[in-house]
Design a protein around this motif. Structure first.
Motif, PDB file in Angstrom:
ATOM      1  N   MET A  16      54.700  33.960  32.236  1.00  0.00           N
ATOM      2  CA  MET A  16      54.053  32.668  31.984  1.00  0.00           C
ATOM      3  C   MET A  16      53.037  32.357  33.079  1.00  0.00           C
ATOM      4  N   ALA A  17      53.407  32.700  34.276  1.00  0.00           N
ATOM      5  CA  ALA A  17      52.488  32.451  35.398  1.00  0.00           C
ATOM      6  C   ALA A  17      51.213  33.263  35.222  1.00  0.00           C
ATOM      7  N   ALA A  18      51.401  34.545  34.826  1.00  0.00           N
ATOM      8  CA  ALA A  18      50.241  35.409  34.653  1.00  0.00           C
ATOM      9  C   ALA A  18      49.329  34.863  33.561  1.00  0.00           C
ATOM     10  N   GLU A  19      49.950  34.389  32.501  1.00  0.00           N
ATOM     11  CA  GLU A  19      49.150  33.820  31.415  1.00  0.00           C
ATOM     12  C   GLU A  19      48.419  32.561  31.871  1.00  0.00           C
ATOM     13  N   ALA A  20      49.187  31.754  32.603  1.00  0.00           N
ATOM     14  CA  ALA A  20      48.595  30.506  33.082  1.00  0.00           C
ATOM     15  C   ALA A  20      47.367  30.803  33.929  1.00  0.00           C
ATOM     16  N   LEU A  21      47.466  31.867  34.727  1.00  0.00           N
ATOM     17  CA  LEU A  21      46.335  32.213  35.584  1.00  0.00           C
ATOM     18  C   LEU A  21      45.098  32.483  34.760  1.00  0.00           C
ATOM     19  N   ILE A  22      45.305  33.188  33.666  1.00  0.00           N
ATOM     20  CA  ILE A  22      44.162  33.555  32.844  1.00  0.00           C
ATOM     21  C   ILE A  22      43.569  32.341  32.124  1.00  0.00           C
ATOM     22  N   VAL A  23      44.464  31.605  31.520  1.00  0.00           N
ATOM     23  CA  VAL A  23      43.994  30.519  30.670  1.00  0.00           C
ATOM     24  C   VAL A  23      43.446  29.350  31.477  1.00  0.00           C
ATOM     25  N   ASP A  24      44.052  29.151  32.658  1.00  0.00           N
ATOM     26  CA  ASP A  24      43.834  27.892  33.327  1.00  0.00           C
ATOM     27  C   ASP A  24      43.066  28.053  34.636  1.00  0.00           C
ATOM     28  N   VAL A  25      41.954  28.739  34.596  1.00  0.00           N
ATOM     29  CA  VAL A  25      41.174  28.932  35.821  1.00  0.00           C
ATOM     30  C   VAL A  25      40.749  27.599  36.408  1.00  0.00           C
ATOM     31  N   ASP A  26      40.460  26.677  35.510  1.00  0.00           N
ATOM     32  CA  ASP A  26      40.006  25.369  35.989  1.00  0.00           C
ATOM     33  C   ASP A  26      41.086  24.632  36.761  1.00  0.00           C
ATOM     34  N   ALA A  53      47.297  44.280  48.889  1.00  0.00           N
ATOM     35  CA  ALA A  53      47.831  44.049  47.543  1.00  0.00           C
ATOM     36  C   ALA A  53      47.237  42.781  46.937  1.00  0.00           C
ATOM     37  N   LEU A  54      47.080  41.787  47.774  1.00  0.00           N
ATOM     38  CA  LEU A  54      46.532  40.505  47.309  1.00  0.00           C
ATOM     39  C   LEU A  54      45.094  40.688  46.814  1.00  0.00           C
ATOM     40  N   ALA A  55      44.339  41.472  47.573  1.00  0.00           N
ATOM     41  CA  ALA A  55      42.950  41.735  47.182  1.00  0.00           C
ATOM     42  C   ALA A  55      42.919  42.424  45.823  1.00  0.00           C
ATOM     43  N   ARG A  56      43.860  43.382  45.647  1.00  0.00           N
ATOM     44  CA  ARG A  56      43.932  44.089  44.361  1.00  0.00           C
ATOM     45  C   ARG A  56      44.259  43.110  43.235  1.00  0.00           C
ATOM     46  N   GLN A  57      45.247  42.248  43.495  1.00  0.00           N
ATOM     47  CA  GLN A  57      45.651  41.261  42.480  1.00  0.00           C
ATOM     48  C   GLN A  57      44.466  40.377  42.072  1.00  0.00           C
ATOM     49  N   TYR A  58      43.725  39.957  43.080  1.00  0.00           N
ATOM     50  CA  TYR A  58      42.599  39.055  42.819  1.00  0.00           C
ATOM     51  C   TYR A  58      41.525  39.763  42.001  1.00  0.00           C
ATOM     52  N   LEU A  59      41.240  40.995  42.410  1.00  0.00           N
ATOM     53  CA  LEU A  59      40.186  41.731  41.704  1.00  0.00           C
ATOM     54  C   LEU A  59      40.604  42.023  40.261  1.00  0.00           C
ATOM     55  N   ASP A  60      41.908  42.307  40.081  1.00  0.00           N
ATOM     56  CA  ASP A  60      42.429  42.484  38.723  1.00  0.00           C
ATOM     57  C   ASP A  60      42.230  41.223  37.896  1.00  0.00           C
ATOM     58  N   PHE A  61      42.559  40.130  38.556  1.00  0.00           N
ATOM     59  CA  PHE A  61      42.435  38.839  37.873  1.00  0.00           C
ATOM     60  C   PHE A  61      41.006  38.596  37.412  1.00  0.00           C
ATOM     61  N   VAL A  62      40.062  38.885  38.308  1.00  0.00           N
ATOM     62  CA  VAL A  62      38.654  38.666  37.976  1.00  0.00           C
ATOM     63  C   VAL A  62      38.233  39.598  36.834  1.00  0.00           C
ATOM     64  N   ASP A  63      38.736  40.858  36.877  1.00  0.00           N
ATOM     65  CA  ASP A  63      38.412  41.805  35.797  1.00  0.00           C
ATOM     66  C   ASP A  63      38.943  41.313  34.457  1.00  0.00           C
ATOM     67  N   ARG A  64      40.216  40.837  34.491  1.00  0.00           N
ATOM     68  CA  ARG A  64      40.799  40.353  33.234  1.00  0.00           C
ATOM     69  C   ARG A  64      40.023  39.160  32.692  1.00  0.00           C
ATOM     70  N   ALA A  65      39.600  38.318  33.626  1.00  0.00           N
ATOM     71  CA  ALA A  65      38.821  37.143  33.211  1.00  0.00           C
ATOM     72  C   ALA A  65      37.529  37.581  32.530  1.00  0.00           C
ATOM     73  N   LYS A  66      36.957  38.665  33.048  1.00  0.00           N
ATOM     74  CA  LYS A  66      35.704  39.163  32.463  1.00  0.00           C
ATOM     75  C   LYS A  66      35.953  39.696  31.045  1.00  0.00           C
ATOM     76  N   LEU A  68      38.248  38.771  29.062  1.00  0.00           N
ATOM     77  CA  LEU A  68      38.486  37.635  28.167  1.00  0.00           C
ATOM     78  C   LEU A  68      37.260  36.715  28.069  1.00  0.00           C
ATOM     79  N   ARG A  69      36.170  37.157  28.662  1.00  0.00           N
ATOM     80  CA  ARG A  69      34.914  36.393  28.647  1.00  0.00           C
ATOM     81  C   ARG A  69      35.106  34.972  29.176  1.00  0.00           C
ATOM     82  N   ILE A  70      35.916  34.873  30.242  1.00  0.00           N
ATOM     83  CA  ILE A  70      36.062  33.556  30.883  1.00  0.00           C
ATOM     84  C   ILE A  70      34.985  33.446  31.953  1.00  0.00           C
ATOM     85  N   GLU A  71      34.230  32.380  31.873  1.00  0.00           N
ATOM     86  CA  GLU A  71      33.169  32.160  32.852  1.00  0.00           C
ATOM     87  C   GLU A  71      33.796  31.788  34.183  1.00  0.00           C
ATOM     88  N   LEU A  72      33.551  32.615  35.195  1.00  0.00           N
ATOM     89  CA  LEU A  72      34.083  32.282  36.509  1.00  0.00           C
ATOM     90  C   LEU A  72      32.976  31.649  37.339  1.00  0.00           C
TER      91      LEU A  72
END
Lengths: 260, 210, 210
Positions: A16-26, A53-66, A68-72
């Motif tokens: 749920m947290a992972a999903e929340a991260l994706i959906v709820d960037v705002d 590891a944190l840097a990897r997590q963040y970069l993954d997050f940004v990739d996933r956002a891309k 999902l076509r989420i405007e960052l």
């Protein structure tokens, strides 16, 4: 019953947290807030966090956002670039040619920032949980006005009194120095007059004939008018409007319009 | 030995706690509170009237008191301490130039009419200036002048003499003394002997008072 | 035996009367009152600090308490009786997370510039956040920092201390631990010039309170 449920819980929470991260960037207050949230998934003390590891997590997050076509927002992308740089610094052997902070220093600082933000969040929570005025304890509901009275006391000393009297009785003698303006023609006045009259002075004219009516009888007035007109003439000469001449000492001063 | 069946499910707070509650409510309320209102706000089983009564007794003789306001109750400052609720600030101000000159003229020329003050000062004397000096009790009304219109005169008061450390208005130094003391540095106007004229005036006027 | 000549012309009121006076003044005021202010309002010869101390002890355990707020004192209802007072509560506007965090940062890092708040939170501070805290009178402008640009600083107010029931800024929960852990330092990012000596300023600020 508790035993049956608990093993499943972390997975669910994590997903749920992972999903929340994706959906709820705002919902995040910027990249640092997001990094702090991500770091919590490491489930270690912030001091032992793996920045790599944190840097990897963040970069993954940004990739996933891309994907999902989420405007960052731009600052998320700036942070991603910085973390990519940090990652390379941490992974590659240090280049002796390059100066600037080492990967370890940069990582330590990021960890410090995260720890500090977390500390401030905890402090804020503790602060808000305190007994608070107007909720847990109360001030006087019916305060009494403190009346402020101002009393003015006037004082004067004997010297003030005597000086005041002396001032009145000797007013005429005490008169401070002042120009009597009504018996003086200023240079500005003369200048203004002459500017108007200069057009008519095509040939040499005695300056004394330029005096205005009423300023020639009384010697005081005449002196003032003569002086101011002379001064005004010099100004006009300087400005290139007129020419001025005097045949000899005490001879009449003559002016005329300058042609051209 | 109360019948156990009469006891409520939860004990009411002890009397001291009830008194504390009344104290807090009365203190914090923005308006006086009725006993009924106290009762409604306190936990079940409390006796607001009794708690109020013991609180009232506790505050007897203290800096604040529990007082009745209509059919409600409030905490108020004890009446004898009301003086603490006002703060007086004393501001010292120099007398205005108009006032000090007017005062000087009255002192040197008393008894002196308003018209005379105006003549000496060369400007009209505002009502406020004279009022201020009267209020300070530095001048008072003297006898009326026995001239047409019977104008009132002004003289200086004992209060004035005390304030300026004078025994008598005649102790005021004359112009000659002022000049000797360096208070007047100018020369006398040609053809006039102001100090003599003033001394004369002064003597004449003070005769009335003597 | 005291030298009779040492005695003041008028005796100061006895200690009980002095305590009554402090009681009346503190009860009457909704805002905290400084000892200096108490002293100024009480008659000559009183010892406000001593009277305050015995008053404070007298109210221990009662429905209202004498509490310290910075360098001032106030009477507040006991926190355990808050449940009685719900009717008096005026719900304050809910504070945003940004506002709460900003408040904590100012409190723990004061005096603190806007840039420092942003550095710690990692995001820009919106104008409205600071406005809200200023409006609540929980923060105020402090001295300007003597660094390039002379940025304004923010510090917490007496109202902040009063609202959160703090005697002074040193009593902030966990302050000591945070400082020991180095988390209140303004550590510049590696490779960047240290911007300003915030930590130094802060030491000074908290020492002031002592």
């Amino acid at each position: 019953m508790a035993d049956a449920v608990s093993p499943a819980e972390p997975d669910v929470a994590e997903r749920m947290a992972a999903e929340a991260l994706i959906v709820d960037v705002d919902g995040f207050e910027g990249p640092l807030d997001l990094l702090l949230t991500l770091s919590r998934t490491q489930k270690v003390d912030l001091r032992q966090i793996s920045v790599l590891a944190l840097a990897r997590q963040y970069l993954d997050f940004v990739d996933r956002a891309k994907v999902l076509r989420i405007e960052l927002a731009a600052d998320y992308l700036v942070m991603a670039a910085w973390l990519a740089f940090l990652k390379s610094r941490l992974l590659l052997p240090p280049d002796p040619e390059e100066d600037g902070p080492s990967g370890e220093e940069m990582a330590a600082h990021l960890a410090f920032q995260l720890e500090r933000l977390e500390a401030m969040r905890n402090a804020a929570a503790q602060l808000m949980a305190r007994d608070r005025k107007g909720r847990d304890f109360f001030a006087r509901g019916l305060p009494e006005q403190v009346e402020r009275r101002r009393r003015v006391r006037h004082t004067a000393g004997l010297m003030d009194l005597m000086q005041a009297y002396a001032r009145i009785r000797t007013r005429d003698e005490f008169r401070p120095y002042a120009m009597d303006r009504d018996r003086v023609m200023t240079m500005e006045e003369a200048l203004e007059r002459m500017r108007e009259l200069i057009g008519y002075a095509g040939s040499w004219t005695d300056l004394s004939t330029w005096m205005p009516d009423g300023w020639t009888g009384d010697p005081v007035l005449r002196r003032s008018a003569t002086a101011s007109h002379f001064a005004a003439s010099l100004e006009l000469v300087k400005a290139g409007w007129i020419e001025i001449r005097q045949g000899e000492s005490f001879a009449p001063i003559e002016v005329r319009r300058r042609n051209g | 030995m109360a019948d156990p069946l009469d006891r409520p499910l939860f004990d009411a707070p002890d009397p001291y706690q009830q008194e504390r509650m009344v104290e807090a409510i009365l203190f914090a309320s923005a308006a006086p509170v009725t006993v009924a209102d106290l009762q409604a706000r306190m936990p079940h089983g409390c006796d607001a009237a009794e708690a109020l009564d013991s609180l009232r007794r506790r505050y007897e003789g203290r800096g604040v008191r529990v007082v009745r306001v209509g059919d409600a109750w409030a905490i108020r400052t004890a009446a004898d301490l009301g003086f603490l609720m006002s703060r007086e600030t004393v501001e010292t101000r120099k007398l205005s130039r108009a006032a000090i000159e007017t005062l000087a003229i009255v002192a040197y020329h008393q008894p002196c009419t308003r018209a005379e003050i105006e003549e000496i000062r060369g400007v009209a004397v505002s009502r406020g200036t004279l009022d201020q000096l009267l209020e300070l009790e530095w001048i008072r009304f003297g006898r009326r002048r026995e001239t047409p219109g019977r104008p009132v005169t002004f003289v200086v008061t004992q209060e004035f003499l005390d304030h300026f450390g004078l025994e008598n208005a005649r102790d005021l130094p004359g112009l000659k003394d002022l000049r000797a003391a360096g208070l007047l540095e100018n020369r006398p106007a040609p053809g006039r002997e102001p100090e003599e004229a003033a001394a004369e005036d002064q003597g004449e006027m003070f005769e009335d008072e003597a």
